[in-house]
Design a protein around this motif. Sequence first.
Motif, short mmCIF file in Angstrom:
data_model
loop_
_atom_site.label_atom_id
_atom_site.label_comp_id
_atom_site.label_asym_id
_atom_site.label_seq_id
_atom_site.Cartn_x
_atom_site.Cartn_y
_atom_site.Cartn_z
N HIS A 187 84.27 -5.97 33.91
CA HIS A 187 84.99 -4.71 33.68
C HIS A 187 84.74 -3.77 34.84
O HIS A 187 83.59 -3.56 35.24
CB HIS A 187 84.51 -4.04 32.38
N ARG A 188 85.81 -3.22 35.41
CA ARG A 188 85.68 -2.30 36.52
C ARG A 188 86.00 -0.89 36.05
O ARG A 188 87.00 -0.66 35.36
CB ARG A 188 86.63 -2.68 37.65
N SER A 189 85.16 0.05 36.44
CA SER A 189 85.37 1.45 36.09
C SER A 189 85.19 2.32 37.32
O SER A 189 84.48 1.96 38.26
CB SER A 189 84.39 1.89 34.99
N THR A 190 85.84 3.47 37.30
CA THR A 190 85.74 4.43 38.39
C THR A 190 85.45 5.81 37.80
O THR A 190 86.20 6.29 36.95
CB THR A 190 87.04 4.49 39.21
N VAL A 191 84.37 6.41 38.27
CA VAL A 191 83.99 7.75 37.85
C VAL A 191 83.93 8.61 39.10
O VAL A 191 83.26 8.25 40.07
CB VAL A 191 82.64 7.77 37.12
N SER A 192 84.61 9.74 39.08
CA SER A 192 84.66 10.58 40.28
C SER A 192 84.47 12.05 39.90
O SER A 192 84.71 12.46 38.76
CB SER A 192 85.99 10.39 41.01
N ALA A 193 84.03 12.81 40.89
CA ALA A 193 83.84 14.25 40.68
C ALA A 193 84.14 14.98 41.97
O ALA A 193 83.61 14.62 43.03
CB ALA A 193 82.42 14.55 40.22
N ALA A 199 79.00 21.84 43.74
CA ALA A 199 79.02 22.46 42.41
C ALA A 199 78.51 21.47 41.38
O ALA A 199 79.16 21.18 40.39
CB ALA A 199 80.43 22.89 42.06
N GLY A 200 77.30 20.95 41.64
CA GLY A 200 76.82 19.91 40.76
C GLY A 200 75.56 20.21 39.99
O GLY A 200 75.14 19.44 39.15
N ALA A 201 74.90 21.32 40.27
CA ALA A 201 73.59 21.57 39.67
C ALA A 201 73.67 22.61 38.56
O ALA A 201 74.42 23.57 38.63
CB ALA A 201 72.60 22.03 40.74
N ASP A 202 72.87 22.39 37.52
CA ASP A 202 72.77 23.38 36.45
C ASP A 202 72.11 24.65 36.99
O ASP A 202 71.38 24.63 37.97
CB ASP A 202 71.94 22.83 35.29
N GLY A 203 72.35 25.74 36.29
CA GLY A 203 71.70 26.99 36.67
C GLY A 203 72.36 27.69 37.85
O GLY A 203 71.82 28.63 38.40
N THR A 204 73.54 27.21 38.29
CA THR A 204 74.26 27.86 39.37
C THR A 204 75.49 28.56 38.82
O THR A 204 75.94 28.29 37.72
CB THR A 204 74.70 26.83 40.43
N ALA A 212 81.18 22.11 28.65
CA ALA A 212 80.01 21.27 28.41
C ALA A 212 80.25 19.81 28.76
O ALA A 212 79.38 19.14 29.34
CB ALA A 212 79.58 21.39 26.94
N ALA A 213 81.43 19.30 28.43
CA ALA A 213 81.73 17.89 28.71
C ALA A 213 81.78 17.62 30.20
O ALA A 213 81.25 16.60 30.69
CB ALA A 213 83.05 17.48 28.05
N THR A 214 82.38 18.52 30.95
CA THR A 214 82.45 18.36 32.40
C THR A 214 81.07 18.44 33.02
O THR A 214 80.70 17.65 33.89
CB THR A 214 83.37 19.43 33.02
N LYS A 215 80.29 19.41 32.55
CA LYS A 215 78.94 19.57 33.09
C LYS A 215 78.10 18.32 32.81
O LYS A 215 77.38 17.83 33.69
CB LYS A 215 78.28 20.79 32.46
N ALA A 216 78.20 17.77 31.61
CA ALA A 216 77.43 16.58 31.26
C ALA A 216 77.89 15.36 32.06
O ALA A 216 77.07 14.56 32.52
CB ALA A 216 77.55 16.30 29.76
N GLY A 217 79.20 15.22 32.24
CA GLY A 217 79.72 14.09 33.00
C GLY A 217 79.31 14.13 34.45
O GLY A 217 78.93 13.11 35.04
N ARG A 218 79.38 15.31 35.06
CA ARG A 218 78.97 15.45 36.45
C ARG A 218 77.47 15.21 36.60
O ARG A 218 77.02 14.59 37.57
CB ARG A 218 79.35 16.84 36.96
#
Length: 336
Positions: A187-193, A199-204, A212-218
């Motif tokens: 199975h091939r999957s692609t995850v991108s951001a 813009a990837g760290a919490d607390g910024t 919340a879903a976007t933050k968790a996925g990233r």
Amino acid sequence: TTGPGVKFPEPGVRPGRQTGNATGPGIILRPGPDRGTRETSTMFRAALRIARPAALLLVAAVATACTGTAGAAEPSPTPVPSPTANPDRVVFRVAWDGGFVAPGTILGRLPVIVVYADGRVVMPGPQIEIYPGPLVPALQVRTLTPEALAGLVQLAKDKGLLQDAHYDFAGIADATTTVLTIDVDGHRSTVSAYALMEAGADGTDWADAMDAATKAGRAALREFIDALTGVPDAGYTGPWAGYEPTALRLYAAPAGPRPDDMIPAGDPVAWPLADLGTAGAPVGDGPAGFRCQVVSGDDLATLRPVLADANQLTVFRSGGSAWSLIVRPLLPGETG
């Protein structure tokens, strides 16, 4: 980041100035993953602002249209073994996509890291941070233990990365998109951001603008890339070694004005293979158009010593004309 104290870099290197010889002042080695801290560089953006819009539009055509060899007939396709028997099957691949960058940045762009079914890991090696830099980028290879590879596969499953997903972000312009491709259990999957580094760290402030879903996925994507690029020495069967590609993709274009007249111009180098004006296949339109070819076998053996002494500003004389080159080494499993 790529493990404790290590950061994986954005594509492109800020042009600097060579002020000494290859081992003297003015030369900075950008370390590979086994040589200490690798700083993330965003300073290449200044050079991007001078890229012509027409040239940027050209990239999409060039990057997908490279066929042909150094004048020889096209090789017949090689049968692809079944996934379980193919050591060159890509299990994990992290790459940069897009961004407002100069054409050469995209054409010569290499993946951040590639992990193959037999455990080999190929990624960019130490780079000399001078301008002009070497024409052919350095690559390095190392092999994971079976246990380490299995652990990364399990981590990808635990992070929920075996399904396609994209995480956008509207607050930043002109950034790159980080793309993780996974091939596990057929199975091939692609995850991108988009703008994962910026813009990837919490607390910024950036993180506060995400749901919340976007933050968790990233976060899951970034944490997996951290683990993938930060495997400790115990997870490998031996040390890093230089990777010697068996084929090179060459983009040739008529040599244009020099970007910095303060850098001494070298003499044009005689091209040892077929005329760059006719070899390979044309891609793009207009005076900025490229010709693209793949060199391997005896042609590559002839070309290696010529390219070893070349830098990014080297001009090659072929068919009575002057040419500039962009060189993209092909990795295992890559063609054309």
